[in-house]
Write an enzyme that holds these catalytic residues in place. Structure first.
Site, short mmCIF file in Angstrom:
data_model
loop_
_atom_site.label_atom_id
_atom_site.label_comp_id
_atom_site.label_asym_id
_atom_site.label_seq_id
_atom_site.Cartn_x
_atom_site.Cartn_y
_atom_site.Cartn_z
N HIS A 1 -13.66 -1.67 0.63
CA HIS A 1 -14.69 -0.94 1.38
C HIS A 1 -14.03 -0.20 2.54
CE1 HIS A 1 -18.37 -0.08 3.58
NE2 HIS A 1 -18.97 -0.25 2.42
N ASP B 1 -21.54 -4.36 -4.60
CA ASP B 1 -21.73 -4.00 -6.01
C ASP B 1 -21.14 -5.01 -6.98
OD1 ASP B 1 -23.02 -1.54 -5.45
OD2 ASP B 1 -21.11 -0.61 -5.02
N1 CMC Z 1 -8.85 -1.97 -6.49
C1 CMC Z 1 -7.53 -1.84 -6.33
N2 CMC Z 1 -6.96 -1.25 -5.26
C2 CMC Z 1 -7.78 -0.78 -4.31
C3 CMC Z 1 -9.17 -0.89 -4.41
C4 CMC Z 1 -9.71 -1.51 -5.56
N3 CMC Z 1 -11.02 -1.64 -5.71
N4 CMC Z 1 -9.75 -0.33 -3.32
C5 CMC Z 1 -8.74 0.11 -2.56
N5 CMC Z 1 -7.55 -0.16 -3.15
C6 CMC Z 1 -6.22 0.12 -2.60
C7 CMC Z 1 -5.85 1.58 -2.74
O1 CMC Z 1 -5.16 1.83 -3.96
C8 CMC Z 1 -4.98 1.78 -1.53
O2 CMC Z 1 -3.69 1.23 -1.82
P1 CMC Z 1 -2.34 1.97 -1.32
O3 CMC Z 1 -2.34 1.80 0.16
O4 CMC Z 1 -1.25 1.25 -2.03
O5 CMC Z 1 -2.45 3.39 -1.76
C9 CMC Z 1 -5.61 0.88 -0.46
O6 CMC Z 1 -6.27 -0.15 -1.22
C10 CMC Z 1 -6.63 1.61 0.41
O7 CMC Z 1 -7.59 2.22 -0.42
P2 CMC Z 1 -8.30 3.63 -0.13
O8 CMC Z 1 -8.77 4.21 -1.41
O9 CMC Z 1 -7.40 4.45 0.74
O10 CMC Z 1 -9.54 3.12 0.76
P3 CMC Z 1 -10.87 3.92 1.04
O11 CMC Z 1 -11.44 3.37 2.29
O12 CMC Z 1 -10.63 5.40 0.96
O13 CMC Z 1 -11.80 3.55 -0.23
C11 CMC Z 1 -13.38 2.52 -1.62
C12 CMC Z 1 -12.87 2.67 -0.19
C13 CMC Z 1 -14.67 1.70 -1.61
C14 CMC Z 1 -13.71 3.92 -2.21
C15 CMC Z 1 -12.31 1.82 -2.50
O14 CMC Z 1 -12.06 0.53 -1.99
C16 CMC Z 1 -12.69 1.76 -3.97
O15 CMC Z 1 -12.44 2.74 -4.71
N6 CMC Z 1 -13.32 0.63 -4.45
C17 CMC Z 1 -13.77 0.53 -5.81
C18 CMC Z 1 -15.10 1.25 -5.96
C19 CMC Z 1 -16.24 0.48 -5.29
O16 CMC Z 1 -16.40 -0.71 -5.50
N7 CMC Z 1 -17.06 1.20 -4.52
C20 CMC Z 1 -18.23 0.64 -3.87
C21 CMC Z 1 -18.10 0.64 -2.39
S1 CMC Z 1 -19.34 -0.40 -1.56
C22 CMC Z 1 -20.90 0.22 -1.91
C23 CMC Z 1 -21.04 1.69 -1.88
O17 CMC Z 1 -20.53 2.40 -1.02
O18 CMC Z 1 -21.74 2.20 -2.75
#
Ligand code: CMC
Length: 393
Positions: free
Chosen positions: A270, A327
């Site tokens: 998140h 989720d």
């Molecule tokens: N699985 C594996 N690796 C992950 C995940 C995940 N679910 N989420 C983040 N990472 C890693 C990502 O690869 C990155 O690693 P590195 O530093 O090596 O490149 C690091 O963690 C930081 O991730 P980010 O994408 O820069 O973080 P963000 O704040 O931009 O993204 C997020 C937040 C929710 C989009 C992301 O965690 C994600 O894609 N999660 C899976 C989708 C999900 O469950 N979304 C629902 C969010 S909660 C409810 C809602 O908003 O609807």
């Protein structure tokens, strides 16, 4: 870059002040108007939380009664909506159908479009809260070729929604009270989450003085993405994929850690929570309760618990502070109740409706509001002359 700050994804830019929702991502705290989410999920109702988010205070019993009746008497949709829904292909995604339906509200209710008229906003608020569940049920039924039913306003909003979705005109449909309460809690958990992608979309569109229905339809579009609300369906698709392929969950987690084909553990991570999402804890408890009540055994629940267990003990997830989000477990409950996977994000949208309305209303009333208009850092070519077609190579 002059006086422009470069901040992709608004990681560090506050777009507004807000008095609606408080999140402490390090501690895993979520409060609506100061009240902890745990207390609201336990004690409150969906419409009471809607009132709290939109008006800022818990209603008195008289205020709640008025609010509920102003919503419940508006659940009916104009007959022409049936033709609108019928016009979509059978396999249209219900989230897209619902977005189109909410957008169409601004063509049917032109008497409540003025963002600066409090009475009109009050009416369009009640219309949205009332009609969106009806639309969601219709989007589901049309896809399955089932007859559309009329709302029965003696029922609560949630009982009505379940009946419109799963009932048939020839028989009485009585929803299980444990299921009704579970749905109520889930909608409360989804009701607001400060300046997330869809709330920001609603505010941005609204800042151009677009009407409430149009602004909310932008929010539904944003929520449909798998990185946002679409994640609840993506979790189920992921669990189905692991189960059906017979893959060892530990092998799947290796793929996630190796970022194979960009695979992520859906329902984890998140932008704000760097700790357990407080909503995920409550959702897990609801999952246990509903599955037990309905006598459902779903091996995907054990699979999800195994994935969580591996993640919480693994350096990759620990270092990045990735925990289950709201989720991760919701889909298992929705499946047990009978919803197909493509309805999951629609349920999120019903839940988020009060939050979007509260965010839009706060934006409209805030004297500091200006049209949302981010800046950019130009990386294109410098000035050059137009080249005639015959001179191009
Ligand atoms: N699985 C594996 N690796 C992950 C995940 C995940 N679910 N989420 C983040 N990472 C890693 C990502 O690869 C990155 O690693 P590195 O530093 O090596 O490149 C690091 O963690 C930081 O991730 P980010 O994408 O820069 O973080 P963000 O704040 O931009 O993204 C997020 C937040 C929710 C989009 C992301 O965690 C994600 O894609 N999660 C899976 C989708 C999900 O469950 N979304 C629902 C969010 S909660 C409810 C809602 O908003 O609807």
């Amino acid at each position: 870059t002059g006086d422009v700050t470069y901040d992709p994804g608004f990681m560090n830019t506050a777009s507004t002040t807000s008095a609606i929702t408080y999140i402490d991502g390090d501690e895993g705290i979520l409060r609506y108007r100061g009240i902890p989410i745990e207390q609201l999920a336990e004690k409150s109702s969906y419409l009471e939380v809607a009132y709290l988010l939109i008006h800022g205070e818990l209603p008195t019993s008289g205020q709640l009664e008025n609010f509920e009746s102003s919503v419940l008497r508006r659940t009916l949709l104009d007959e022409r909506f049936k033709r609108l829904f019928d016009g979509f292909p059978r396999d249209a995604h219900p989230m897209r159908v619902m977005q189109a339906g909410v957008s169409a509200l601004s063509t049917f209710y032109q008497d409540s479009l003025d963002p600066y008229d409090d009475e009109q906003v009050r009416i369009s608020t009640a219309r949205l809260l009332a009609k969106v569940p009806t639309m969601a049920a219709y989007a589901h039924r049309v896809a399955h070729g089932h007859a559309l039913m009329y709302p029965d306003n003696r029922l609560s909003l949630i009982e009505n929604f379940l009946r419109l979705t799963f009932g048939f005109p020839v028989e009485d449909y009585i929803a299980d009270p444990v299921v009704v309460r579970a749905m109520e809690k889930l909608l409360i958990l989804h009701a607001d989450h400060e300046q997330n992608c869809s709330a920001s979309a609603v505010r941005l569109v609204g800042s151009a003085q677009a009407d409430l229905f149009t602004s909310i339809s932008a929010g539904i579009g944003a929520l449909s993405g798998p990185a946002h609300g679409g994640a609840n369906a993506a979790v189920m698709t992921m669990l189905d994929g692991i189960r059906d392929s017979g893959m060892d969950p530990a092998d799947f987690m290796e793929k996630v850690k190796n970022k194979e084909k960009g695979i992520r553990l859906m329902g984890f991570g998140h932008r704000v929570y760097k700790n357990y999402d407080p909503r995920a804890k409550i959702v897990k408890a609801i999952a246990d309760e509903v599955l037990e009540r309905l006598g459902v055994h779903d091996e995907r629940l054990e699979l999800a618990m195994r994935l969580e267990e591996i993640a919480l003990a693994d350096d990759y997830f620990v270092e990045r502070r990735l925990y289950p989000n709201v989720d991760f477990y919701t889909g298992i409950i929705y499946k047990a109740i009978g919803f197909p996977t493509d309805m999951f994000t629609v349920l999120f949208a019903i839940g988020r409706m009060p939050g979007w309305i509260a965010q839009w209303t706060e934006m409209i009333k805030d004297p500091a509001t200006k049209i949302g208009r981010p800046r950019q850092i130009y990386t294109g070519l410098p000035k050059r002359d137009y080249v005639e077609m015959h001179q191009r190579t």
